[in-house]
Every structure is written in structure tokens, then in C-alpha cells.
Design a protein around this motif. Structure first.
Motif, mmCIF file in Angstrom:
data_model
loop_
_atom_site.group_PDB
_atom_site.id
_atom_site.type_symbol
_atom_site.label_atom_id
_atom_site.label_comp_id
_atom_site.label_asym_id
_atom_site.label_seq_id
_atom_site.Cartn_x
_atom_site.Cartn_y
_atom_site.Cartn_z
ATOM 1 N N VAL A 147 82.324 64.322 -29.724
ATOM 2 C CA VAL A 147 81.570 65.503 -30.145
ATOM 3 C C VAL A 147 80.093 65.173 -30.021
ATOM 4 O O VAL A 147 79.624 64.156 -30.550
ATOM 5 N N CYS A 148 79.369 66.023 -29.318
ATOM 6 C CA CYS A 148 77.920 65.871 -29.174
ATOM 7 C C CYS A 148 77.249 66.879 -30.095
ATOM 8 O O CYS A 148 77.525 68.082 -30.025
ATOM 9 N N LEU A 149 76.358 66.374 -30.958
ATOM 10 C CA LEU A 149 75.660 67.225 -31.922
ATOM 11 C C LEU A 149 74.162 67.095 -31.691
ATOM 12 O O LEU A 149 73.497 66.250 -32.303
ATOM 13 N N PRO A 150 73.599 67.902 -30.790
ATOM 14 C CA PRO A 150 72.171 67.793 -30.479
ATOM 15 C C PRO A 150 71.296 68.159 -31.675
ATOM 16 O O PRO A 150 71.664 68.963 -32.526
ATOM 17 N N GLY A 151 70.136 67.552 -31.709
ATOM 18 C CA GLY A 151 69.163 67.810 -32.760
ATOM 19 C C GLY A 151 67.990 66.880 -32.562
ATOM 20 O O GLY A 151 67.878 66.213 -31.524
ATOM 21 N N THR A 152 67.124 66.818 -33.540
ATOM 22 C CA THR A 152 66.022 65.857 -33.466
ATOM 23 C C THR A 152 66.570 64.462 -33.194
ATOM 24 O O THR A 152 66.016 63.700 -32.406
ATOM 25 N N HIS A 153 67.668 64.148 -33.877
ATOM 26 C CA HIS A 153 68.416 62.919 -33.628
ATOM 27 C C HIS A 153 69.820 63.334 -33.196
ATOM 28 O O HIS A 153 70.605 63.809 -34.015
ATOM 29 N N CYS A 154 70.130 63.188 -31.935
ATOM 30 C CA CYS A 154 71.414 63.631 -31.397
ATOM 31 C C CYS A 154 72.513 62.622 -31.751
ATOM 32 O O CYS A 154 72.331 61.412 -31.593
ATOM 33 N N LYS A 155 73.630 63.135 -32.249
ATOM 34 C CA LYS A 155 74.776 62.296 -32.607
ATOM 35 C C LYS A 155 75.902 62.476 -31.600
ATOM 36 O O LYS A 155 76.200 63.593 -31.180
ATOM 37 N N ARG A 168 77.191 57.258 -32.618
ATOM 38 C CA ARG A 168 75.893 56.690 -32.244
ATOM 39 C C ARG A 168 74.831 57.779 -32.302
ATOM 40 O O ARG A 168 75.105 58.944 -32.018
ATOM 41 N N THR A 169 73.626 57.367 -32.653
ATOM 42 C CA THR A 169 72.498 58.294 -32.756
ATOM 43 C C THR A 169 71.479 58.002 -31.677
ATOM 44 O O THR A 169 71.123 56.844 -31.452
ATOM 45 N N PHE A 170 70.999 59.063 -31.016
ATOM 46 C CA PHE A 170 69.943 58.961 -30.010
ATOM 47 C C PHE A 170 68.741 59.776 -30.484
ATOM 48 O O PHE A 170 68.873 60.956 -30.811
ATOM 49 N N MET A 171 67.562 59.161 -30.515
ATOM 50 C CA MET A 171 66.360 59.820 -31.032
ATOM 51 C C MET A 171 65.654 60.647 -29.959
ATOM 52 O O MET A 171 64.432 60.761 -29.938
ATOM 53 N N GLU A 251 69.663 59.918 -21.913
ATOM 54 C CA GLU A 251 70.609 59.821 -23.026
ATOM 55 C C GLU A 251 72.048 59.936 -22.534
ATOM 56 O O GLU A 251 72.923 59.163 -22.952
ATOM 57 N N LEU A 252 72.304 60.900 -21.653
ATOM 58 C CA LEU A 252 73.663 61.072 -21.137
ATOM 59 C C LEU A 252 74.119 59.831 -20.377
ATOM 60 O O LEU A 252 75.290 59.448 -20.442
ATOM 61 N N ALA A 253 73.201 59.186 -19.675
ATOM 62 C CA ALA A 253 73.545 57.944 -18.979
ATOM 63 C C ALA A 253 73.859 56.840 -19.978
ATOM 64 O O ALA A 253 74.820 56.079 -19.817
ATOM 65 N N ALA A 254 73.052 56.741 -21.046
ATOM 66 C CA ALA A 254 73.266 55.700 -22.052
ATOM 67 C C ALA A 254 74.562 55.919 -22.819
ATOM 68 O O ALA A 254 75.199 54.956 -23.263
ATOM 69 N N LEU A 272 68.027 73.804 -28.047
ATOM 70 C CA LEU A 272 68.233 72.427 -27.605
ATOM 71 C C LEU A 272 69.676 72.156 -27.185
ATOM 72 O O LEU A 272 69.902 71.568 -26.115
ATOM 73 N N PRO A 273 70.702 72.583 -27.954
ATOM 74 C CA PRO A 273 72.070 72.384 -27.471
ATOM 75 C C PRO A 273 72.310 73.032 -26.117
ATOM 76 O O PRO A 273 73.082 72.525 -25.298
ATOM 77 N N GLY A 274 71.646 74.160 -25.863
ATOM 78 C CA GLY A 274 71.786 74.820 -24.576
ATOM 79 C C GLY A 274 71.295 73.968 -23.428
ATOM 80 O O GLY A 274 71.850 74.007 -22.319
ATOM 81 N N LEU A 275 70.261 73.152 -23.678
ATOM 82 C CA LEU A 275 69.760 72.251 -22.639
ATOM 83 C C LEU A 275 70.772 71.140 -22.358
ATOM 84 O O LEU A 275 70.980 70.755 -21.207
ATOM 85 N N TYR A 276 71.394 70.626 -23.402
ATOM 86 C CA TYR A 276 72.446 69.621 -23.198
ATOM 87 C C TYR A 276 73.592 70.223 -22.396
ATOM 88 O O TYR A 276 74.143 69.585 -21.495
ATOM 89 N N LEU A 277 73.960 71.461 -22.733
ATOM 90 C CA LEU A 277 75.046 72.129 -22.023
ATOM 91 C C LEU A 277 74.679 72.306 -20.553
ATOM 92 O O LEU A 277 75.505 72.064 -19.654
#
Length: 313
Positions: A147-155, A168-171, A251-254, A272-277
């Protein structure tokens, strides 16, 4: 007291760092009213949380009953209303036994705060996202995958058999804000009040693909955004699109070792979630998107149901 207050059974609250959102709910989960404010947890001292909440929800309260408020997010942080201990993964996203009751002066309120999750190796924590993970499981019973949860800190969280196994958290979002607003890049990325230039989605997608294929080059690409603005007339909007694409692609590569070969569910489909999508689709990565508000509310409803069941036992 409003007429609708008599039909309100409980209140759902999502208390983020910058926003406070509350929903008046019926026992069956229906949404009766919704309110929000800019009184996020980051700007409040512990004694200011109850007044900030009352400012929003007082019309929903009656002196005849004590209304239960189920709150997730940063109200339970160390600097929040009252610190709630983390639940350690692997575990179920929500546990009624670990809810913490916040101290209140107003006798019409009973405020229960949902605990976050923690992970010892590698060290990581989350608050608020655990409720969304419970909402994902409500929408997809038995779901196993990422599950990807985008935000200031994406989980990025792994779910298996109703449990959170690891995360894992990505800043990425915070890095974007720092680079675009506080670094030398701001001179080329901050929008001009008189400018009408628009974000070019092709620029975002190209940058995301490049960063995904060559993440080691991202750090060498960043200053180029400043140079392109000076030498080639790149607009501020396209500079921001490129920066966002570079950071999300990296981030997606990591996170590739986390999601590769697994199902992916993304919480959100706009902003922001729309950009990940958009980036995931551009990379031909299959993903299912769920509505952010619906996922949060489904998770909070599960907590309320557990509280009601616990009170009856």
C-alpha cells in the motif's frame, strides 16, 4: 445545540500536522456533516487541542449525552494532545486495547486517540496511516500486497492476512518543499504572481521515467533546474513539474524491492497521490487507487465498532 446534534452518534477526526478534519457520523457509519480548519497539530500546544476541536464540533454536542470522538493522526504524537504508545509491527493496523483517552474539560466529550505503528529494524514510525491501512483492508478484505500512502512523508506498507508486516517512509514531499521553497532552486521554481504558465504533465512524466531508470543521476540533475531557468527560459511551472518527477521517480526506484512482483494499492487519486498514480501508470506499473477520505473514514468506523463492542462486553 443544533437539531441534527440529536442524531449524531459519534465524531470521526483526522488530525494532521496542518489540517483538522471532523465528520459527524451515525451509528451505521453515515456522514451527517463535515467540517475542517487550519488548526493542525503542528501549531498547537497540548492545552489548545480541546478548544480547537470544540470550535469545530460544538454544534454537534448536547448536554444530555457524552459524545465519543475517535481521532487519528498527530493528536497522539509526542508534541500532540497526549502521546499514544506505538503498536509494533507485525500487527493489525488497529487495536482497541491501545486506544488512549485524551484529558478533556468539557463533559460532553469523550476523546479516544488511535495509536500509530512502529518498526524497530529499520527504525520507522507512522501516525494516521495505520487508520488508512485498516480502511484498505475494509475495502479489500484479505488483501495481500503493498500500500502506497503519499503525503509529506510517503509510506509504503506491506499487508498480509490482515496484518501490517513492515513499512518504509520516504521524505519525498518534504524534500520537494525544502528544495522548491528554501534552496537556490526557489529562484527558478516559485511561481510569479503575474505568471500564467501551466504545469506540463509531459515534463513530469519524462522526469519520473528518467529518475526511475537512472536514480543515481538525480542529484546531478537538480541544479540543472536553476540553470535551465536562467539559460533556456524554462518556466517555473515546468521546473516544479520536473523536480516533482525526479523525486517521485527516484522514490519509486528506491522502493522497487518492496513493490516489485506484488499488488499495489494507492490511497488517493488527486493532488499529490494523483502524481504518484500518473508516474506508476507511465512506468506500466499496475496499481489500484482508493479514495483517501473514504479509506480514512472506513478505518475510523472500524475503531468505533470495536469500542462499542468492547463497551458491551
Amino acid at each position: 445545540m443544533s437539531d441534527s446534534a440529536l442524531s449524531i452518534d459519534w465524531i470521526a477526526v483526522d488530525w494532521g500536522s496542518t489540517r483538522l478534519r471532523a465528520w459527524a457520523r451515525s451509528r451505521d457509519g453515515g456522514i451527517l456533516q463535515r467540517v475542517d480548519s487550519a488548526q493542525g497539530a503542528a501549531g498547537l500546544a497540548p492545552e489548545q487541542f480541546e478548544p480547537a476541536l470544540l470550535e469545530l464540533v460544538e454544534p454537534w454536542l448536547t448536554p444530555e449525552k457524552r459524545t465519543t470522538v475517535i481521532a487519528c493522526g498527530m493528536a497522539g504524537a509526542r508534541q500532540g494532545w497526549i502521546e499514544t504508545p506505538y503498536s509494533s509491527v507485525p500487527c493489525r493496523p488497529l487495536s482497541v486495547e491501545r486506544l488512549v483517552e485524551a484529558p478533556v474539560v468539557d463533559s460532553r466529550l469523550r476523546v479516544l486517540i488511535v495509536p500509530g505503528l512502529s518498526q524497530s529494524r529499520p527504525a520507522d514510525v507512522m501516525r494516521g496511516e495505520e487508520t488508512q491501512l485498516a480502511g484498505v483492508l475494509a475495502a479489500q478484505p484479505g488483501y495481500g500486497g503493498l500500500v502506497c500512502l503519499p503525503g509529506t512523508h510517503c509510506k509504503w506498507a506491506e499487508l498480509q492476512e490482515g496484518r501490517v508486516i513492515a513499512f518504509r517512509t520516504f521524505m519525498t514531499g518534504e524534500l520537494y518543499a525544502l528544495l522548491s521553497q528554501s534552496s537556490v532552486l526557489r529562484h527558478s521554481l516559485l511561481p510569479d504572481a503575474d505568471s500564467s504558465d501551466a504545469w506540463d504533465n509531459n515534463v513530469f512524466v519524462d522526469a519520473a521515467r528518467h529518475a526511475f531508470d537512472h536514480p543515481e543521476q538525480v542529484w546531478a540533475e537538480l541544479f540543472g533546474l536553476r540553470a535551465q531557468g536562467l539559460l533556456q527560459g524554462q518556466t517555473a511551472a515546468n521546473g516544479r513539474a520536473c523536480l516533482s518527477g525526479l523525486l517521485i521517480g527516484a522514490e519509486l526506484a528506491a522502493a522497487r524491492t518492496l513493490w516489485q512482483g506484488r499488488k499495489i494499492t494507492l490511497v488517493g487519486n488527486i493532488g499529490l497521490p494523483g502524481l504518484y498514480l500518473e508516474a506508476l501508470h507511465a512506468l506500466d506499473i499496475e496499481v489500484r487507487a482508493l479514495n483517501t477520505q473514504r479509506t480514512t473514514l472506513d478505518g475510523l468506523k472500524q475503531v468505533f465498532d470495536l469500542v462499542v463492542t468492547d463497551n458491551r462486553s
